[in-house]
Design a protein around this motif. Structure first.
Motif, PDB file in Angstrom:
ATOM      1  N   UNK A   1      61.505  26.941  60.607  1.00  0.00           N
ATOM      2  CA  UNK A   1      62.598  26.095  61.142  1.00  0.00           C
ATOM      3  C   UNK A   1      62.527  24.908  60.554  1.00  0.00           C
ATOM      4  N   UNK A   2      61.205  24.184  60.556  1.00  0.00           N
ATOM      5  CA  UNK A   2      60.733  22.939  60.110  1.00  0.00           C
ATOM      6  C   UNK A   2      61.186  22.779  58.627  1.00  0.00           C
ATOM      7  N   UNK A   3      61.233  23.774  57.845  1.00  0.00           N
ATOM      8  CA  UNK A   3      61.414  23.787  56.437  1.00  0.00           C
ATOM      9  C   UNK A   3      62.783  24.531  55.978  1.00  0.00           C
ATOM     10  N   UNK A   4      63.396  25.046  57.056  1.00  0.00           N
ATOM     11  CA  UNK A   4      64.746  25.710  56.689  1.00  0.00           C
ATOM     12  C   UNK A   4      65.830  24.699  55.831  1.00  0.00           C
ATOM     13  N   UNK A   5      66.502  25.331  55.045  1.00  0.00           N
ATOM     14  CA  UNK A   5      67.553  24.336  54.243  1.00  0.00           C
ATOM     15  C   UNK A   5      68.366  23.385  55.092  1.00  0.00           C
ATOM     16  N   UNK A   6      68.589  23.953  56.234  1.00  0.00           N
ATOM     17  CA  UNK A   6      69.570  22.972  57.139  1.00  0.00           C
ATOM     18  C   UNK A   6      68.606  21.840  57.562  1.00  0.00           C
TER      19      UNK A   6
ATOM     20  N   UNK B   1      77.300  23.941  58.359  1.00  0.00           N
ATOM     21  CA  UNK B   1      77.174  25.353  57.314  1.00  0.00           C
ATOM     22  C   UNK B   1      76.927  24.724  55.945  1.00  0.00           C
ATOM     23  N   UNK B   2      75.960  25.472  55.394  1.00  0.00           N
ATOM     24  CA  UNK B   2      75.536  25.044  54.022  1.00  0.00           C
ATOM     25  C   UNK B   2      76.071  26.121  52.894  1.00  0.00           C
ATOM     26  N   UNK B   3      76.407  25.658  51.734  1.00  0.00           N
ATOM     27  CA  UNK B   3      76.351  26.776  50.580  1.00  0.00           C
ATOM     28  C   UNK B   3      75.403  26.474  49.588  1.00  0.00           C
ATOM     29  N   UNK B   4      75.086  27.333  48.746  1.00  0.00           N
ATOM     30  CA  UNK B   4      73.916  27.290  47.803  1.00  0.00           C
ATOM     31  C   UNK B   4      74.264  27.678  46.366  1.00  0.00           C
ATOM     32  N   UNK B   5      73.381  27.213  45.666  1.00  0.00           N
ATOM     33  CA  UNK B   5      73.636  27.452  44.154  1.00  0.00           C
ATOM     34  C   UNK B   5      72.178  27.003  43.459  1.00  0.00           C
TER      35      UNK B   5
ATOM     36  N   UNK C   1      66.244  25.162  44.770  1.00  0.00           N
ATOM     37  CA  UNK C   1      67.811  25.925  45.244  1.00  0.00           C
ATOM     38  C   UNK C   1      68.650  24.478  45.643  1.00  0.00           C
ATOM     39  N   UNK C   2      69.755  24.503  45.168  1.00  0.00           N
ATOM     40  CA  UNK C   2      70.467  23.293  45.466  1.00  0.00           C
ATOM     41  C   UNK C   2      71.595  23.685  46.553  1.00  0.00           C
ATOM     42  N   UNK C   3      71.827  22.593  47.386  1.00  0.00           N
ATOM     43  CA  UNK C   3      72.664  22.739  48.817  1.00  0.00           C
ATOM     44  C   UNK C   3      73.540  21.573  48.886  1.00  0.00           C
ATOM     45  N   UNK C   4      74.869  22.149  49.641  1.00  0.00           N
ATOM     46  CA  UNK C   4      75.697  21.003  49.879  1.00  0.00           C
ATOM     47  C   UNK C   4      76.303  21.614  51.308  1.00  0.00           C
ATOM     48  N   UNK C   5      76.974  20.559  51.862  1.00  0.00           N
ATOM     49  CA  UNK C   5      77.747  21.065  53.113  1.00  0.00           C
ATOM     50  C   UNK C   5      79.033  21.788  52.676  1.00  0.00           C
ATOM     51  N   UNK C   6      79.300  23.053  53.121  1.00  0.00           N
ATOM     52  CA  UNK C   6      80.309  23.736  52.791  1.00  0.00           C
ATOM     53  C   UNK C   6      81.714  23.236  53.022  1.00  0.00           C
ATOM     54  N   UNK C   7      81.813  22.800  54.106  1.00  0.00           N
ATOM     55  CA  UNK C   7      83.371  22.222  54.618  1.00  0.00           C
ATOM     56  C   UNK C   7      83.627  21.261  53.871  1.00  0.00           C
ATOM     57  N   UNK C   8      82.764  20.183  53.331  1.00  0.00           N
ATOM     58  CA  UNK C   8      83.339  19.288  52.664  1.00  0.00           C
ATOM     59  C   UNK C   8      83.756  19.365  51.372  1.00  0.00           C
ATOM     60  N   UNK C   9      83.509  20.351  50.753  1.00  0.00           N
ATOM     61  CA  UNK C   9      84.204  20.819  49.335  1.00  0.00           C
ATOM     62  C   UNK C   9      84.791  22.073  49.448  1.00  0.00           C
TER      63      UNK C   9
END
Length: 332
Positions: A211-216, A270-274, A323-331
């Motif tokens: 949890x401490x190092x989760x992507x979120x 919610x995140x998405x990844x690339x 890994x690259x992350x961004x907030x899904x709903x914003x895009x």
């Protein structure tokens, strides 16, 4: 304050109780252990109950007092987070200290020395500030990564309960199974008496580590760090504000023209990844400190006795943050 910590408070000596009621300590009652992630809408964090640095500090002092019965050691444990800024380790992210997350600890001694209440209490106990300003000097309070000390033990048990990985009854059983043992260098370290409890604790601690190092968590802390940086640039906040309370800072963000940015942060869900991306497109790649515990079972590391735990620990250690992350709903 959580009833569990109120009980701990009243089991401490009078001087420690008075120190807990001081203005300097009460401030961190408004600094949450979850580093601002408790304000987001991520399922990992959206419904967890409050868990303050003050509660954690009380628990740390209580563990040290109950096990070692050493007043100086217990004060050092109590004060170890007194310099925690608002949103805790997010300020380390702001300072570029992703890996060690210790950039804010240097103020501990200064905060104690500038508190008349705390200095008077320590003087009554004939304890110099130098003996309690750096908990790193006491192995039971702090020791190298992967070993078990009062600080790691308290927040691990606290988070197990708050993340609903374990009930308070099980946390109590872990504490009952503990003893002060010796590490590989002959220093005192907390360990377990029974292999069953040690393995159970080790696996649940590893679950907390994820949890401490989760992507979120990594992404959310970086987003909040950038919001705070913007607030500093705009003059909405100053560095001094970081040593106040989270409700005060949030109010300034909302009133200072950064309300939308704060609301966007709290809406993260919610995140998405690339495997590639640019910041212009909203992609962030964020590293962080991996917090792991390899507890002792009667003086021997659990990873040396239990293959399933060793493998689980190695798997977590090998996990990449590339890994690259961004907030899904914003895009969308």
């Amino acid at each position: 304050m959580n009833a569990r910590y109120e009980c701990m408070l009243y089991e401490l000596p009078a001087g420690l109780q008075k120190a807990i009621c001081s203005k300097a300590m009460q401030r961190i009652g408004s600094v949450d252990m979850n580093c601002g992630m408790n304000y987001t809408s991520y399922p990992l964090f959206a419904h967890i109950p409050p868990y303050s640095r003050l509660e954690h500090s009380i628990g740390t002092a209580w563990i040290l007092w109950k096990t070692a019965h050493d007043l100086t050691l217990s004060y050092a444990g109590l004060f170890h987070d007194i310099a925690s800024p608002v949103f805790s380790h997010v300020i380390d992210f702001l300072n570029g200290d992703y890996e060690t997350q210790e950039s804010t600890e240097a103020l501990t001694g200064s905060l104690i020395e500038h508190s008349r209440e705390l200095c008077a209490i320590l003087e009554e106990e004939s304890i110099p500030v130098s003996a309690v300003e750096d908990y790193h000097q006491y192995p039971l309070a702090d020791n190298p990564s992967m070993q078990l000390n009062a600080d790691r033990l308290e927040y691990t048990l606290g988070n197990m309960i708050h993340y609903q990985f374990a009930e308070e009854e099980l946390a109590g059983k872990f504490l009952e199974d503990l003893s002060i043992q010796q590490d590989e260098r002959g220093n005192p370290e907390y360990g377990f008496r029974t292999e069953e409890r040690c393995l159970q604790f080790g696996m649940l601690a590893l679950k907390c580590s994820r949890v401490y190092s989760a992507p979120e968590d990594r992404y959310g802390m970086e987003r909040l760090a950038r919001l705070l940086k913007h607030a500093l640039q705009e003059g909405v906040l100053t560095r001094k504000d970081f040593m106040t309370a989270e409700p005060e800072v949030i109010a300034k963000l909302k009133q200072g023209g950064l309300k939308r940015e704060w609301e966007a942060f709290t809406a993260l869900h919610e995140l998405e990844f690339s495997d590639h991306g640019t910041e212009a497109e909203g992609w962030l790649k964020v590293s962080c400190k991996k917090r792991m515990i390899d507890p002792l079972i009667n003086g021997i590391r659990l990873s040396r006795k239990e293959e399933s735990f060793r493998q689980a620990l190695e798997e977590y250690r090998r996990e990449s943050f590339e890994i690259y992350m961004r907030e899904k709903s914003e895009y969308e």
